[in-house]
Enzyme design. Sequence first.
Site, short mmCIF file in Angstrom:
data_model
loop_
_atom_site.label_atom_id
_atom_site.label_comp_id
_atom_site.label_asym_id
_atom_site.label_seq_id
_atom_site.Cartn_x
_atom_site.Cartn_y
_atom_site.Cartn_z
N SER B 123 39.43 7.34 63.46
CA SER B 123 38.13 7.06 64.07
C SER B 123 37.84 5.57 64.02
CB SER B 123 37.06 7.81 63.28
OG SER B 123 35.77 7.31 63.59
N TYR B 147 33.34 8.75 55.24
CA TYR B 147 34.19 9.27 56.32
C TYR B 147 35.17 8.19 56.80
CZ TYR B 147 35.15 10.84 61.17
OH TYR B 147 35.74 11.21 62.35
N1 LIG Z 1 34.29 14.06 68.05
C1 LIG Z 1 34.26 12.76 67.85
O1 LIG Z 1 33.39 12.02 68.34
C2 LIG Z 1 35.31 12.14 66.98
C3 LIG Z 1 35.35 10.74 66.87
C4 LIG Z 1 36.29 10.17 66.05
C5 LIG Z 1 37.20 10.97 65.37
N2 LIG Z 1 37.13 12.34 65.49
C6 LIG Z 1 38.06 13.15 64.72
O2 LIG Z 1 38.74 14.02 65.60
C7 LIG Z 1 39.03 15.26 64.94
C8 LIG Z 1 38.51 16.43 65.77
O3 LIG Z 1 37.14 16.19 66.03
P1 LIG Z 1 36.19 17.35 66.53
O4 LIG Z 1 35.06 16.68 67.21
O5 LIG Z 1 36.98 18.38 67.21
O6 LIG Z 1 35.65 17.90 65.12
P2 LIG Z 1 35.19 19.39 64.76
O7 LIG Z 1 34.30 19.27 63.57
O8 LIG Z 1 34.69 20.09 65.96
O9 LIG Z 1 36.58 20.07 64.32
C9 LIG Z 1 37.17 19.84 63.10
C10 LIG Z 1 37.79 21.15 62.66
O10 LIG Z 1 38.40 20.96 61.37
C11 LIG Z 1 38.21 22.16 60.66
N3 LIG Z 1 38.31 21.96 59.22
C12 LIG Z 1 37.38 21.45 58.38
N4 LIG Z 1 37.80 21.51 57.12
C13 LIG Z 1 39.03 22.08 57.14
C14 LIG Z 1 39.97 22.43 56.13
N5 LIG Z 1 39.71 22.21 54.82
N6 LIG Z 1 41.13 23.01 56.51
C15 LIG Z 1 41.38 23.23 57.82
N7 LIG Z 1 40.53 22.93 58.81
C16 LIG Z 1 39.36 22.36 58.47
C17 LIG Z 1 36.81 22.61 61.04
O11 LIG Z 1 36.63 24.00 60.77
C18 LIG Z 1 36.76 22.27 62.51
O12 LIG Z 1 37.12 23.38 63.30
C19 LIG Z 1 38.40 15.16 63.57
O13 LIG Z 1 39.41 14.77 62.64
C20 LIG Z 1 37.38 14.05 63.73
O14 LIG Z 1 37.14 13.40 62.50
C21 LIG Z 1 36.21 12.93 66.28
#
Ligand SMILES: NC(=O)c1ccc[n+]([C@@H]2O[C@H](COP(=O)([O-])OP(=O)(O)OC[C@H]3O[C@@H](n4cnc5c(N)ncnc54)[C@H](O)[C@@H]3O)[C@@H](O)[C@H]2O)c1
Lengths: 321, 321
Positions: B123, B147
């Site tokens: 991120s 984070y």
């Molecule tokens: N959406 C954004 O704006 C954004 C921006 C920068 C980075 N990211 C990163 O991209 C990735 C996906 O983002 P997203 O928006 O789909 O997030 P999201 O929260 O929708 O999905 C993350 C998933 O990880 C799962 N998870 C959490 N803890 C877990 C564990 N202990 N074991 C297995 N699974 C687990 C959750 O159940 C969830 O389904 C994440 O790593 C997030 O940090 C997202």
Amino acid sequence: MRVVVTGAAGMVGRKLTKRLMEDGSVAGRTIAALDLHDVTPFEAMSSPAMHVTVHVGDLAAEGAAAALVAPRPDLVFHLAGVVSGEAEANLELGYRVNLDGTRALFDAIRHAGNAPRVVFTSSIAVYGGPYPDVIPDDFHTVPLTSYGTQKLMSEALLNDYSRRGFFDGIGLRFPTICVRPGKPNKAASGFFSNIIREPLVGLPAVLPVPRDVVHTHASPRSAVGFLIHAAGLDGGQVGPRRNITLPGVGVSVGEQIEALRRVAGQDAVDLIREEPDEAVWALVKNWPTRFEARRAGELGFKAETSFDEIIRAHIEDELSD
Amino acid sequence: MRVVVTGAAGMVGRKLTKRLMEDGSVAGRTIAALDLHDVTPFEAMSSPAMHVTVHVGDLAAEGAAAALVAPRPDLVFHLAGVVSGEAEANLELGYRVNLDGTRALFDAIRHAGNAPRVVFTSSIAVYGGPYPDVIPDDFHTVPLTSYGTQKLMSEALLNDYSRRGFFDGIGLRFPTICVRPGKPNKAASGFFSNIIREPLVGLPAVLPVPRDVVHTHASPRSAVGFLIHAAGLDGGQVGPRRNITLPGVGVSVGEQIEALRRVAGQDAVDLIREEPDEAVWALVKNWPTRFEARRAGELGFKAETSFDEIIRAHIEDELSD
Ligand SMILES: NC(=O)c1ccc[n+]([C@@H]2O[C@H](COP(=O)([O-])OP(=O)(O)OC[C@H]3O[C@@H](n4cnc5c(N)ncnc54)[C@H](O)[C@@H]3O)[C@@H](O)[C@H]2O)c1
Ligand SMILES: NC(=O)c1ccc[n+]([C@@H]2O[C@H](COP(=O)([O-])OP(=O)(O)OC[C@H]3O[C@@H](n4cnc5c(N)ncnc54)[C@H](O)[C@@H]3O)[C@@H](O)[C@H]2O)c1
């Protein structure tokens, strides 16, 4: 106050311990108790003025860090670590000691709950090349070794835990500490010290890299000075960026040898044998050269200003009486 | 080939899964098996073309990662994570999932020994202010959230393990993914999506920060595109710096709202109510604004070029049938 030192049996740890015992105080406060920790069994001098306890064990082992900080120290010097060569040769050991050990200690301090000052020895190995001529404080940190990676991860944790108020951390990016006394260790930087230390006592030394390699050094005496200075810093003045690149003497190996000639004569210099080593060279060519270290200067950190001074510090501290 | 997706029940994970099933191949190779993992129970579409397995569990739990990669996948997308707001509110959960979960996965891959391509969602939260107007790729990484710290530590590990040849990792510094479909999650960045998504379906939305806040966005569609593109990159071309800052649309909130007006009219805009929230503002004001993303451009990563496009992508992908 109560002070903890991890890595207390190490080169810097022993010198820091000696200084703390001699001074009897640090950061303007009298030291009532000193807890010394290392995985290597060691003996500490006793002191009439303070209560000294030696703890031997693996800092990363379950419960070790918690036991060490249970008495809620006011100041923690975290020096325990595995050096670069060893961390590269033994991946699991490096991550276990340099990352897990640090994290165990930081979490134990968080749980103890008294938010002490924590001074952590990081390293300029958090940087990776290519480099500009002079590396600014905010140069990006993309390490090229596992050791540098572990130090960087520890720095990040220190910064976050300080931001959250679990402790008041200062990470010090040490330059290479030279002249390292005693026997060579597994650090790939060993030759920077060997080519000075050995000839000064009439022994031969091997130079495995070209003479135009530039690198930054500070004496063990300065290393202790950095740690003591950091212990007394005003956290507010440091601000949110808790990891500080320290000053040192940026010189080529050729200049180191010229300094040796000035201080100890041609006979000493003649004991250095050039024997290029591709493996050492492959590591060293990625190492940082010179640092701006502006913030450290503003915060009052001081090192030697010439390599002659570094050699003289070694002679005074290790080869006198 | 065999492909693993962690965080497969998440917003990006579900869209990535759908795309992989539709395409039937990735990085030029047919997908024979797809292993989907998440801690949240979920159902996956079945596919006639590939063997799809759903794994539910905590990735950080003992043995979970090892079991997941035991069949030696050729490609691993690591998306599992706890979002910024939650990692800030729950320190131990954040470190456990975002750091320990990642490390468990990386170590399991190391032990499996087949050195697959690993694509990790990092991120832009790895950066911390103050920022220049446009943030260059090599801007130093001093995160201001737990984070961001966890993502930075994971990036460092990915870089080191890639350097050592345990796998061929690519870390992607995602901009904020907008418009996020569905219900708001615990990310502090939620409002960037809320002020578009809600008015588009006739619902009110709250804007907690000033209109001159500038931030960089890419659509969920672009997020999937980034992941697929990274899967097919030539590792040699990427070089030793494995973490890449991605492109996006850098706009002010005011410009977002103007785009909404152009796409959906004044009625939609009238549904946005300004309600300053000091807590949100305290976080957001430390967030990065615009990125140069030069390396990503050279490596062929593509995002939208206007916020209008981002809104239209949302309408096409979420509001059409
Ligand atoms: N959406 C954004 O704006 C954004 C921006 C920068 C980075 N990211 C990163 O991209 C990735 C996906 O983002 P997203 O928006 O789909 O997030 P999201 O929260 O929708 O999905 C993350 C998933 O990880 C799962 N998870 C959490 N803890 C877990 C564990 N202990 N074991 C297995 N699974 C687990 C959750 O159940 C969830 O389904 C994440 O790593 C997030 O940090 C997202
Ligand atoms: N000397 C340098 O040039 C230099 C440069 C940059 C950073 N540093 C850092 O400064 C610190 C001190 O350096 P040094 O030169 O005194 O190193 P050193 O190797 O002499 O001392 C490190 C000490 O840590 C101890 N240790 C190792 N594993 C441990 C464990 N699991 N639990 C507890 N203790 C353990 C060792 O036994 C040793 O006594 C280290 O963290 C080092 O990485 C040193």
